[in-house]
Design an enzyme around this catalytic site. Structure first.
Site, PDB file in Angstrom:
ATOM      1  CD  GLU A 291      51.889 -50.326 -15.333  1.00  0.00           C
ATOM      2  OE1 GLU A 291      51.403 -49.254 -15.719  1.00  0.00           O
ATOM      3  OE2 GLU A 291      51.959 -50.629 -14.129  1.00  0.00           O
TER       4      GLU A 291
ATOM      5  CG  ASP B  17      50.290 -51.898 -10.733  1.00  0.00           C
ATOM      6  OD1 ASP B  17      49.731 -51.318 -11.679  1.00  0.00           O
ATOM      7  OD2 ASP B  17      50.716 -51.303  -9.721  1.00  0.00           O
TER       8      ASP B  17
ATOM      9  CG  HIS C 194      43.751 -48.467 -15.753  1.00  0.00           C
ATOM     10  ND1 HIS C 194      44.558 -49.425 -16.328  1.00  0.00           N
ATOM     11  CD2 HIS C 194      44.315 -48.177 -14.554  1.00  0.00           C
ATOM     12  CE1 HIS C 194      45.558 -49.708 -15.506  1.00  0.00           C
ATOM     13  NE2 HIS C 194      45.433 -48.963 -14.415  1.00  0.00           N
ATOM     14  CG  ASP C 195      47.366 -46.159 -15.680  1.00  0.00           C
ATOM     15  OD1 ASP C 195      46.499 -45.929 -14.820  1.00  0.00           O
ATOM     16  OD2 ASP C 195      48.247 -47.033 -15.560  1.00  0.00           O
TER      17      ASP C 195
ATOM     18  CG  ASP D  81      45.834 -55.082 -12.226  1.00  0.00           C
ATOM     19  OD1 ASP D  81      47.039 -55.004 -11.930  1.00  0.00           O
ATOM     20  OD2 ASP D  81      45.280 -54.328 -13.043  1.00  0.00           O
TER      21      ASP D  81
HETATM   22  O1  TEU Z   1      50.678 -47.599 -13.281  1.00  0.00           O
HETATM   23  C1  TEU Z   1      52.019 -47.231 -13.170  1.00  0.00           C
HETATM   24  C2  TEU Z   1      52.369 -45.902 -13.642  1.00  0.00           C
HETATM   25  O2  TEU Z   1      53.538 -45.598 -13.718  1.00  0.00           O
HETATM   26  C3  TEU Z   1      51.262 -44.963 -14.003  1.00  0.00           C
HETATM   27  O3  TEU Z   1      50.584 -44.555 -12.882  1.00  0.00           O
HETATM   28  C4  TEU Z   1      51.759 -43.785 -14.731  1.00  0.00           C
HETATM   29  O4  TEU Z   1      52.211 -42.871 -13.819  1.00  0.00           O
HETATM   30  C5  TEU Z   1      50.624 -43.295 -15.580  1.00  0.00           C
HETATM   31  O5  TEU Z   1      50.429 -44.276 -16.560  1.00  0.00           O
HETATM   32  C6  TEU Z   1      50.857 -41.986 -16.268  1.00  0.00           C
HETATM   33  O6  TEU Z   1      51.714 -42.144 -17.349  1.00  0.00           O
HETATM   34  C7  TEU Z   1      50.165 -48.625 -12.516  1.00  0.00           C
HETATM   35  C8  TEU Z   1      48.659 -48.676 -12.675  1.00  0.00           C
HETATM   36  O7  TEU Z   1      48.339 -48.981 -14.006  1.00  0.00           O
HETATM   37  C9  TEU Z   1      48.076 -47.385 -12.199  1.00  0.00           C
HETATM   38  O8  TEU Z   1      46.697 -47.305 -12.412  1.00  0.00           O
HETATM   39  C10 TEU Z   1      48.397 -47.252 -10.739  1.00  0.00           C
HETATM   40  O9  TEU Z   1      47.988 -45.995 -10.276  1.00  0.00           O
HETATM   41  C11 TEU Z   1      49.895 -47.414 -10.452  1.00  0.00           C
HETATM   42  O10 TEU Z   1      50.473 -48.501 -11.144  1.00  0.00           O
HETATM   43  C12 TEU Z   1      50.118 -47.668  -8.992  1.00  0.00           C
HETATM   44  O11 TEU Z   1      49.674 -48.940  -8.639  1.00  0.00           O
END
Ligand code: TEU
Ligand code: CA
Length: 554
Positions: free
Chosen positions: A255, A201, A325-326, A98
């Site tokens: 992402e 990310d 994971h989100d 990542d």
């Molecule tokens: O995610 C980006 C992001 O926009 C998400 O946190 C979004 O708010 C969430 O998917 C709810 O829809 C990335 C990573 O995947 C996440 O785990 C991190 O928290 C974030 O960036 C910050 O680095």
């Protein structure tokens, strides 16, 4: 130099904190991963995407990095990591790390230095004077993705710094050429240690609009149009590709909020030299309004979104995922209420995605059909959930019951409960009390039990992936939806050099009539994959059973 191996790859995502605890402190770690490499290999996947394992104070579970060249103590050491990557490579599994470079941790040495106005690191971050009489109002109206303003005031220098995520995640200033060179150096450091690529990310947030103008007020984000795929995004990624990605037989997946089928060509076509692939999130929005308010899942809408990606030129490789994971778990999110047909529903979802023209991602636990968890308010651990609850408590406590209802559908925590390995203590994840609650359904849903049954979801994943491997028609074939408007059936035909696959998936927990399309002709037909033991051997009009999922070769 680039073999584009990812076009025929299936990638397994590991969220290390929740995967397997090797040293009995309740926190998943690298030795835990090492102990499960044979399991990962047995799935038939080609690569692992590992969520961040770098040094981090864990404000956002590793997405806040304080040292890009070392491993978080809780996860182990660089030597453990080296053993892990060797173990992967010797099994023919590649490793995607990542890359979190929109922001660092506020505990990163660069940020600590940058608090000093005269430091050469000041310009590594986005510092601004405030508005209002004595600068006590934030420089603009942007809000953080984790609730509240996107700016934090620093007493020492009397200025504000930008953080699109938590205040412990200050945004890097990509306008500074030194920052861009640092990022390339970090990538090359890990490439030289053997990694095979990066998942980048929130990479589309790196370039902010000149002058950081206010955004239009809109719920739930304010001003995102001023930093999503900003003015210099393509320039910076192209440069990073030249300095790093293109020098190795690598793969990258961004992402990429804001990359859509309309602008994807400029971002991922093989001719542009930026990223190889992106994750887009439109299909994750089908059961939410404005990304937050739960809405009914609409299969027709979902197919329409995915189909647009499928129709891109073959030099643009789509990705497909149902979980990460989100996100909440895909069961019952996309399958509806499955009752006692949980595994059949999981097979239907898997079949629908594995045969598209795309690089599929499987998130840990998806292969055994792990589900959302019935959290109580105090069970939430994710900074996003915790901040949201605190804000609502403060601003409008009357909304708390509704907020809890939303979190039960939406929270990122659902994906982060410990992996369910066995029916034993702590689901076999750890010998100690896990950092986060185990989903109480681990007694029924776990790897150990799934291994014992030939007809388990886990074994279906293995069968499907083994069948998929190396098939030109899956890698390169045209994609055509059948009955695009159907709200029950997800069916499509893949075609390549005279070979065809017909994929038919009943998304619903009810019987549904299926008719052979009028314009379809075929001489030969063979059943290749099904989640029922007695599916007809040849394609015919039939009553599909609950969640029946079939692949025919024509
Ligand atoms: O995610 C980006 C992001 O926009 C998400 O946190 C979004 O708010 C969430 O998917 C709810 O829809 C990335 C990573 O995947 C996440 O785990 C991190 O928290 C974030 O960036 C910050 O680095
Ligand atoms: Ca541990």
């Amino acid at each position: 130099m680039k073999t584009r191996w990812y076009k025929d790859a299936v990638i397994y995502q590991i969220y290390p904190r929740s995967f397997c605890d090797g040293n009995g402190d309740g926190i998943g770690d690298i030795r835990g991963i090492i102990s499960k490499l044979d399991y990962i290999k047995s799935l038939g996947v080609d690569a692992v995407w590992l969520s961040p394992v770098y040094k981090s104070p864990n404000d956002d579970n590793g997405y806040d990095i304080s040292d890009y060249r070392d491993i978080m103590d809780e996860f182990g050491t660089l030597d453990d990591w080296k053993e892990m990557i060797d173990g992967m490579h010797s099994r023919g599994i590649r490793l995607i790390m990542d890359l979190v470079v929109n922001h660092t941790s506020d505990e990163h040495a660069w940020f600590v230095e940058s608090k000093n106005k005269d430091s050469e690191y000041r310009d590594y971050y986005i510092w601004q004077k405030g508005r209002g009489k004595n600068g006590k109002k934030p420089p603009n109206n942007w809000t953080s993705n984790f609730v509240g303003p996107a700016w934090e005031y620093d007493e020492q220098s009397g200025e504000w710094y930008l953080h699109l995520f938590s205040k412990k995640q200050p945004d890097l200033n990509w306008e500074n050429p030194k920052v861009r060179q640092e990022v390339a150096d970090i990538c090359n450091y890990w490439f030289d240690l053997g990694v095979d690529g990066f998942r980048c990310d929130v990479i589309t947030y790196i370039s902010k609009k000149d002058g950081l103008p206010n955004g239009k007020l809109k719920f739930p984000l304010i001003g995102d149009e001023n930093y999503i795929v900003g003015p210099n995004y393509h320039k910076y990624i192209h440069e990073l590709n030249e300095r790093s990605f293109s020098r190795y037989d690598s793969m990258t997946v961004g992402e990429s909020i804001g990359i859509t089928p309309d602008n994807a060509f400029d971002a991922i076509d093989e001719s542009v030299g930026e990223l190889d692939t992106v994750f887009s999130f439109d299909h994750m929005g089908v059961d939410f309004k404005m990304n937050v308010i739960p809405a009914k899942f609409n299969l027709a809408k979902y197919k329409k979104i995915l189909n647009r990606w499928q129709q891109l030129p073959k030099t643009c490789q789509p990705t497909i995922f149902l979980e990460n994971h989100d996100q909440p778990r895909c069961l019952p999110r996309f399958s509806g209420d499955y009752g006692d047909r949980r595994e059949l529903a999981g097979m239907a979802l898997a079949t629908s995605m594995f045969f598209m023209r795309a690089t599929p991602y499987i998130y840990q636990g998806q292969e055994i059909g792990m589900t959302n968890c019935d959290f109580k308010q105090e069970d939430y651990k994710d900074i996003m959930s915790v901040n949201a609850l605190n804000m609502i408590k403060k601003v409008c406590p009357l909304l708390l019951p509704y907020a809890r209802k939303v979190l039960l559908k939406r929270a990122r925590d659902h994906a982060r409960t410990p992996m369910q390995w066995t029916a034993g203590d702590n689901a076999g994840f750890s010998t100690a009390k896990p950092w986060m609650m185990v989903n109480p359904n681990y007694k029924e849903i776990n790897v150990e039990d799934s291994e014992k049954r030939n007809d388990s979801l886990l074994n279906f994943y293995r069968k499907a992936l083994a069948y998929r491997k190396g098939k030109d028609v899956v890698i390169n074939g045209d994609f055509k939806l059948v009955y695009p408007k159907s709200k029950d059936i997800f069916a499509y035909i893949r075609e390549y050099e005279g070979k065809r696959l017909f994929v038919i998936v009943n998304f619903k927990n009810k019987q549904v009539n299926f008719k052979i399309p009028k314009d379809l002709t075929f001489d030969n037909c063979a059943l290749a994959l099904s989640n029922y033991a007695d599916t007809p051997q040849t394609l015919q009009s039939m009553k599909l059973r609950e969640y029946e999922a079939i692949v025919y070769e024509l």
